[in-house]
Design a protein around this motif. Structure first.
Motif, PDB file in Angstrom:
ATOM      1  N   MET A 133       0.700  -1.203   0.090  1.00 14.72           N
ATOM      2  CA  MET A 133      -0.060  -0.231   0.092  1.00 14.72           C
ATOM      3  C   MET A 133       0.709   1.247   0.051  1.00 14.72           C
ATOM      4  SD  MET A 133      -2.885   1.574  -0.032  1.00 14.72           S
ATOM      5  CE  MET A 133      -4.329   0.303   0.750  1.00 14.72           C
ATOM      6  N   THR A 134       1.760   1.268   0.888  1.00 16.04           N
ATOM      7  CA  THR A 134       2.742   2.582   0.901  1.00 16.04           C
ATOM      8  C   THR A 134       3.473   2.732  -0.551  1.00 16.04           C
ATOM      9  OG1 THR A 134       3.068   2.113   3.247  1.00 16.04           O
ATOM     10  CG2 THR A 134       4.682   3.329   2.123  1.00 16.04           C
ATOM     11  N   ALA A 135       4.023   1.572  -1.018  1.00 16.86           N
ATOM     12  CA  ALA A 135       4.841   1.743  -2.196  1.00 16.86           C
ATOM     13  C   ALA A 135       3.733   2.160  -3.304  1.00 16.86           C
ATOM     14  CB  ALA A 135       5.406   0.250  -2.609  1.00 16.86           C
ATOM     15  N   LEU A 136       2.503   1.627  -3.649  1.00 19.29           N
ATOM     16  CA  LEU A 136       1.637   2.174  -4.359  1.00 19.29           C
ATOM     17  C   LEU A 136       1.386   3.643  -4.430  1.00 19.29           C
ATOM     18  CD1 LEU A 136      -0.732  -0.965  -4.940  1.00 19.29           C
ATOM     19  CD2 LEU A 136       0.944  -0.140  -6.637  1.00 19.29           C
ATOM     20  N   CYS A 137       0.926   3.987  -3.115  1.00 18.62           N
ATOM     21  CA  CYS A 137       0.554   5.233  -2.694  1.00 18.62           C
ATOM     22  C   CYS A 137       1.631   6.246  -2.893  1.00 18.62           C
ATOM     23  CB  CYS A 137       0.037   5.320  -1.358  1.00 18.62           C
ATOM     24  SG  CYS A 137      -1.593   4.697  -1.221  1.00 18.62           S
ATOM     25  N   LEU A 138       3.070   6.021  -2.476  1.00 14.83           N
ATOM     26  CA  LEU A 138       3.927   6.917  -2.736  1.00 14.83           C
ATOM     27  C   LEU A 138       4.418   7.069  -4.435  1.00 14.83           C
ATOM     28  CD1 LEU A 138       6.303   8.532  -1.520  1.00 14.83           C
ATOM     29  CD2 LEU A 138       7.607   6.554  -1.523  1.00 14.83           C
ATOM     30  N   ALA A 139       4.152   5.996  -4.844  1.00 17.04           N
ATOM     31  CA  ALA A 139       4.483   6.237  -6.375  1.00 17.04           C
ATOM     32  C   ALA A 139       3.520   7.176  -7.038  1.00 17.04           C
ATOM     33  CB  ALA A 139       4.605   5.030  -7.068  1.00 17.04           C
ATOM     34  N   ALA A 140       2.149   6.941  -6.615  1.00 18.37           N
ATOM     35  CA  ALA A 140       1.157   7.823  -7.351  1.00 18.37           C
ATOM     36  C   ALA A 140       1.252   9.135  -6.842  1.00 18.37           C
ATOM     37  CB  ALA A 140      -0.183   7.217  -6.673  1.00 18.37           C
ATOM     38  N   LYS A 141       1.561   9.278  -5.747  1.00 19.10           N
ATOM     39  CA  LYS A 141       1.880  10.638  -5.274  1.00 19.10           C
ATOM     40  C   LYS A 141       2.925  11.473  -5.681  1.00 19.10           C
ATOM     41  CE  LYS A 141       0.027  10.027  -0.563  1.00 19.10           C
ATOM     42  NZ  LYS A 141       0.165   9.920   0.878  1.00 19.10           N
ATOM     43  N   SER A 142       4.072  10.700  -6.262  1.00 14.88           N
ATOM     44  CA  SER A 142       5.120  11.193  -7.043  1.00 14.88           C
ATOM     45  C   SER A 142       4.982  11.426  -8.385  1.00 14.88           C
ATOM     46  CB  SER A 142       6.286  10.229  -6.733  1.00 14.88           C
ATOM     47  OG  SER A 142       6.572  10.035  -5.399  1.00 14.88           O
ATOM     48  N   GLY A 143       3.648  11.292  -8.849  1.00 11.35           N
ATOM     49  CA  GLY A 143       3.321  11.609 -10.274  1.00 11.35           C
ATOM     50  C   GLY A 143       3.365  10.411 -11.357  1.00 11.35           C
ATOM     51  N   VAL A 144       3.640   8.999 -10.720  1.00 10.44           N
ATOM     52  CA  VAL A 144       3.520   8.132 -11.616  1.00 10.44           C
ATOM     53  C   VAL A 144       2.088   7.543 -12.001  1.00 10.44           C
ATOM     54  CG1 VAL A 144       3.963   5.483 -11.859  1.00 10.44           C
ATOM     55  CG2 VAL A 144       6.036   7.069 -10.752  1.00 10.44           C
ATOM     56  N   ASP A 145       1.708   7.390 -13.091  1.00 12.48           N
ATOM     57  CA  ASP A 145       0.417   6.842 -13.567  1.00 12.48           C
ATOM     58  C   ASP A 145       0.156   5.489 -13.276  1.00 12.48           C
ATOM     59  OD1 ASP A 145      -2.024   6.379 -14.660  1.00 12.48           O
ATOM     60  OD2 ASP A 145      -1.514   6.635 -16.668  1.00 12.48           O
ATOM     61  N   ILE A 146      -0.304   5.184 -12.140  1.00 12.09           N
ATOM     62  CA  ILE A 146      -0.484   3.856 -11.628  1.00 12.09           C
ATOM     63  C   ILE A 146      -2.121   3.460 -11.953  1.00 12.09           C
ATOM     64  CG2 ILE A 146      -0.666   2.198  -9.879  1.00 12.09           C
ATOM     65  CD1 ILE A 146       1.435   3.835  -8.347  1.00 12.09           C
ATOM     66  N   ARG A 147      -2.298   2.540 -12.586  1.00  6.25           N
ATOM     67  CA  ARG A 147      -3.726   1.990 -12.993  1.00  6.25           C
ATOM     68  C   ARG A 147      -3.693   0.344 -12.514  1.00  6.25           C
ATOM     69  NH1 ARG A 147      -4.861   4.700 -19.090  1.00  6.25           N
ATOM     70  NH2 ARG A 147      -3.618   6.683 -18.398  1.00  6.25           N
ATOM     71  N   ILE A 148      -4.795   0.158 -11.901  1.00  6.90           N
ATOM     72  CA  ILE A 148      -4.946  -1.219 -11.359  1.00  6.90           C
ATOM     73  C   ILE A 148      -6.396  -1.705 -11.730  1.00  6.90           C
ATOM     74  CG2 ILE A 148      -5.324  -2.911  -9.355  1.00  6.90           C
ATOM     75  CD1 ILE A 148      -3.754  -0.840  -7.745  1.00  6.90           C
ATOM     76  N   VAL A 149      -6.596  -3.160 -12.517  1.00  2.66           N
ATOM     77  CA  VAL A 149      -7.677  -3.593 -13.190  1.00  2.66           C
ATOM     78  C   VAL A 149      -7.963  -4.791 -12.070  1.00  2.66           C
ATOM     79  CG1 VAL A 149      -8.722  -4.677 -15.080  1.00  2.66           C
ATOM     80  CG2 VAL A 149      -6.937  -3.024 -15.439  1.00  2.66           C
ATOM     81  N   THR A 150      -9.379  -4.833 -11.704  1.00  2.43           N
ATOM     82  CA  THR A 150      -9.809  -5.831 -10.820  1.00  2.43           C
ATOM     83  C   THR A 150     -11.183  -6.378 -11.672  1.00  2.43           C
ATOM     84  OG1 THR A 150     -11.113  -4.381  -9.382  1.00  2.43           O
ATOM     85  CG2 THR A 150      -8.659  -4.815  -8.662  1.00  2.43           C
ATOM     86  N   PRO A 151     -11.465  -7.410 -11.222  1.00  2.00           N
ATOM     87  CA  PRO A 151     -12.864  -7.823 -11.550  1.00  2.00           C
ATOM     88  C   PRO A 151     -14.029  -6.965 -11.155  1.00  2.00           C
ATOM     89  CG  PRO A 151     -11.615  -9.539 -10.430  1.00  2.00           C
ATOM     90  CD  PRO A 151     -11.057  -8.379  -9.871  1.00  2.00           C
ATOM     91  N   GLU A 152     -14.964  -6.936 -12.247  1.00  2.00           N
ATOM     92  CA  GLU A 152     -16.290  -6.292 -12.067  1.00  2.00           C
ATOM     93  C   GLU A 152     -17.260  -7.575 -11.559  1.00  2.00           C
ATOM     94  OE1 GLU A 152     -19.581  -3.521 -12.506  1.00  2.00           O
ATOM     95  OE2 GLU A 152     -17.328  -3.210 -12.670  1.00  2.00           O
ATOM     96  N   ILE A 153     -17.036  -8.715 -11.891  1.00  3.31           N
ATOM     97  CA  ILE A 153     -17.868  -9.832 -11.516  1.00  3.31           C
ATOM     98  C   ILE A 153     -17.014 -10.773 -10.505  1.00  3.31           C
ATOM     99  CG2 ILE A 153     -19.472 -11.944 -11.900  1.00  3.31           C
ATOM    100  CD1 ILE A 153     -20.007 -10.383 -14.652  1.00  3.31           C
ATOM    101  N   PRO A 154     -17.233 -11.050  -9.335  1.00 11.55           N
ATOM    102  CA  PRO A 154     -16.262 -11.756  -8.380  1.00 11.55           C
ATOM    103  C   PRO A 154     -16.428 -13.185  -8.661  1.00 11.55           C
ATOM    104  CG  PRO A 154     -18.258 -11.061  -7.122  1.00 11.55           C
ATOM    105  CD  PRO A 154     -18.631 -10.525  -8.590  1.00 11.55           C
ATOM    106  N   ASP A 155     -15.402 -13.760  -8.251  1.00 13.02           N
ATOM    107  CA  ASP A 155     -15.788 -15.326  -7.983  1.00 13.02           C
ATOM    108  C   ASP A 155     -15.781 -15.996  -6.465  1.00 13.02           C
ATOM    109  OD1 ASP A 155     -13.016 -14.550  -7.044  1.00 13.02           O
ATOM    110  OD2 ASP A 155     -12.066 -16.448  -7.588  1.00 13.02           O
ATOM    111  N   LYS A 156     -15.486 -14.812  -5.529  1.00 14.95           N
ATOM    112  CA  LYS A 156     -15.679 -15.063  -4.197  1.00 14.95           C
ATOM    113  C   LYS A 156     -16.232 -13.857  -3.648  1.00 14.95           C
ATOM    114  CE  LYS A 156     -11.769 -18.187  -3.832  1.00 14.95           C
ATOM    115  NZ  LYS A 156     -11.125 -17.948  -5.337  1.00 14.95           N
ATOM    116  N   LYS A 157     -17.330 -13.626  -3.118  1.00 14.94           N
ATOM    117  CA  LYS A 157     -18.264 -12.429  -2.690  1.00 14.94           C
ATOM    118  C   LYS A 157     -17.207 -11.766  -1.459  1.00 14.94           C
ATOM    119  CE  LYS A 157     -22.435 -13.296  -4.747  1.00 14.94           C
ATOM    120  NZ  LYS A 157     -24.125 -13.244  -4.668  1.00 14.94           N
ATOM    121  N   SER A 158     -16.868 -12.356  -0.640  1.00 11.66           N
ATOM    122  CA  SER A 158     -16.323 -11.959   0.683  1.00 11.66           C
ATOM    123  C   SER A 158     -14.785 -11.231   0.166  1.00 11.66           C
ATOM    124  CB  SER A 158     -16.239 -12.821   1.576  1.00 11.66           C
ATOM    125  OG  SER A 158     -17.452 -13.209   2.136  1.00 11.66           O
ATOM    126  N   VAL A 159     -14.264 -12.044  -0.648  1.00  9.37           N
ATOM    127  CA  VAL A 159     -12.951 -11.653  -1.110  1.00  9.37           C
ATOM    128  C   VAL A 159     -13.096 -10.222  -2.062  1.00  9.37           C
ATOM    129  CG1 VAL A 159     -10.940 -12.000  -2.534  1.00  9.37           C
ATOM    130  CG2 VAL A 159     -11.894 -13.923  -0.594  1.00  9.37           C
TER     131      VAL A 159
END
Length: 512
Positions: free
Chosen positions: A377-403
């Motif tokens: 979390m710290t690494a991703l946030c620090l990179a984004a705050k430093s101007g790096v364009d960070i994009r993360i793709v996750t599912p729209e339809i889950p395989d496990k609802k709690s996860v």
């Protein structure tokens, strides 16, 4: 009703219930014993405190330690018992000893060509250092002159796998977390059976937990009758054991030491969209041809020796000239690597962290599960705050609802720091891919969750300035158009019950 009946009659249900009852019996026995004998109660409490102190000083993830410390202090008897059975991230001593023994033998047949190291040093000292870390702690050298091809969906990779299997002349190695009876497996199985009848050495390793509800009974016996050597990793048994949590999550296919496949794609019909479980299933993989294939061959041979208890056969399969030649036809560098719970090194996570910390322009990420620790979390946030364009793709339809809800609980902090989150609208994305600045990428089996990073056997391929990086970049740019971008309003306007449930899930995230 049929699904419930099938579940109740499944082997996995019987095994889980048997283990659950054994744990309850042991816990109740110790609890009763401590209630009758005050000295035993004192011993248990002292042991719990000592266990917590030991955990505090252990070199492991703080969040992982915290949840176990809470459990141990809240319910000492059950907490200590459950930790010893399921919480330890290292595998049983016997298996650990075997891996250490075979790793020593394996290293004698894995050598890095100094000329390749000199070439990457000239290209970039920064990325050469990342590669050196993978070599020293991931166990495998850097290679040049390797052909690489990326597949953005399993549908395309299956045809390539079959085409290469048909060319096999000497041996075929297969190691997968999930193999499910269906079109994909039968297509591959038919080729394997024919090749085995021709005298080709065909070997298969499957994870028993990943396959237990997917394959018919006596699966391995049928294969053995057809001449296919078959072994299961860590078979599920209805008895308590401390390596139940450690699974073989790798996906490896090697043909004649010339071609290797890896990535997130298992051998099951949903991975090639022959079976619609959670909308369109997007997964990815990579095919390598050239000297780097030897690393995947040796990964398989090491695991084969461990699970079958046979002597290692590295010498039998090592290519005649396994030292990497000077790159000529194919540009760039490729380095296979593995992450195993035998050691205390979280190679998979550190490869990701290295990429994030050295990014200048952008990082694009595919992951089905975004269950990250404080370091990530710290690494991703620090990179984004430093101007790096960070994009993360996750599912729209889950395989496990709690996860799925747990994954979404991490969105708000990331979005506040400037990270962009996209959900894949057509369905479920199972890919595990990082790409950075058009120069470096990794494709493999390693999810952004605690199980992949701390408990499972995993693998991947680190890529630097090779052809496949262009294919990965194009696939990601196309995928963004099929996604819904998540906003802070999505996170902040959620039902208070859901937010409360997510908070509880976050506490137990390391155990899920």
């Amino acid at each position: 009703m049929k699904k419930l009946s099938k579940l109740l009659n499944s082997r996995i249900f019987v095994v889980v219930m048997a283990i659950f009852l054994q744990v309850i019996w042991m816990g109740v026995f110790l609890w009763k014993l401590s209630s009758y004998f005050k000295y035993i109660d004192i011993i248990v409490k002292v042991l719990s405190i000592l266990m917590v102190l030991w955990l505090m000083n252990k070199r492991s993830n703080p969040a992982y330690k915290l949840v176990w410390m809470i459990l141990i202090l809240t319910i000492p008897i059950f907490g200590v018992l459950i930790y010893f059975l399921f919480g330890r991230s290292n595998i049983a001593r016997k298996m650990e000893k075997k891996f250490a023994e075979f790793t020593s033998d394996q290293n004698a047949h894995l050598k890095e060509d100094t000329r390749i190291r000199e070439l990457i040093d000239k290209e970039s000292r920064e990325y050469s250092n990342q590669s050196a870390y993978i070599r020293d702690y991931g166990g495998y050298p850097l290679y040049g002159n390797v052909e690489s091809h990326y597949f953005g969906v399993g549908d395309d990779m299956l045809q390539a796998m079959v085409d290469e299997l048909e060319k096999a002349e000497h041996y075929i190695f297969i190691e997968y977390f999930i193999i499910a009876d269906g079109y994909m497996w039968r297509t591959i199985r038919d080729v394997l059976e024919r090749k085995a009848q021709q005298g080709i050495d065909v070997r298969l390793i499957y994870d028993d937990f990943g396959c237990t509800s997917r394959l018919p009974r006596h699966f391995y016996k049928r294969l053995q009758k057809k001449g296919i050597k078959c072994a299961s990793f860590n078979p599920l048994r209805p008895i308590v054991n401390i390596i139940l949590n450690n699974r073989d999550h790798r996906k490896i296919l090697v043909i004649d030491g010339k071609v290797a496949f890896t990535g997130g794609i298992n051998i099951a019909d949903e991975y090639i969209n022959q079976l619609n479980r959670f909308g369109h299933w997007k997964d990815s993989g990579i095919m390598l041809k050239g000297p780097a294939v030897w690393s995947f061959s040796s990964m398989f041979l090491q695991m084969w020796s461990v699970v079958t208890r046979m002597e290692p056969e590295f010498e039998k399969f090592v290519p005649p000239a396994y030292l990497t030649p000077i790159p000529e036809k194919y540009k760039g560098f490729i380095q296979p690597y593995t992450d195993i719970p035998v050691d205390s090194e979280t190679v998979g996570e550190n490869v990701y962290l290295n990429i994030i910390s050295h990014a200048n322009r952008y990082i694009y990420i595919y992951t089905p599960y975004l269950i990250i620790d404080n370091e990530m979390m710290t690494a991703l946030c620090l990179a984004a705050k430093s101007g790096v364009d960070i994009r993360i793709v996750t599912p729209e339809i889950p395989d496990k609802k709690s996860v799925y809800l747990l994954t979404q609980s991490y969105y708000e902090q990331l979005l506040e720091s400037g990270v962009r989150i996209f959900q894949y609208v057509p369905g479920f994305i199972h890919s595990k891919v990082f790409i950075c600045d058009d120069v470096v990428a990794t494709v493999g089996t390693i999810n952004l969750d605690y199980r992949s990073l701390y408990l499972h056997f995993e693998c991947g391929a680190w890529l630097f300035k090779c052809e496949a990086i262009e294919e990965i970049k194009k696939d990601m740019e196309d995928t963004f158009r099929d996604c819904r971008e998540i906003t802070l309003d999505f996170c902040r306007n959620r039902n208070i019950v859901i937010r409360g449930y997510q908070s509880i899930l976050r506490l137990f995230a390391p155990m899920l």
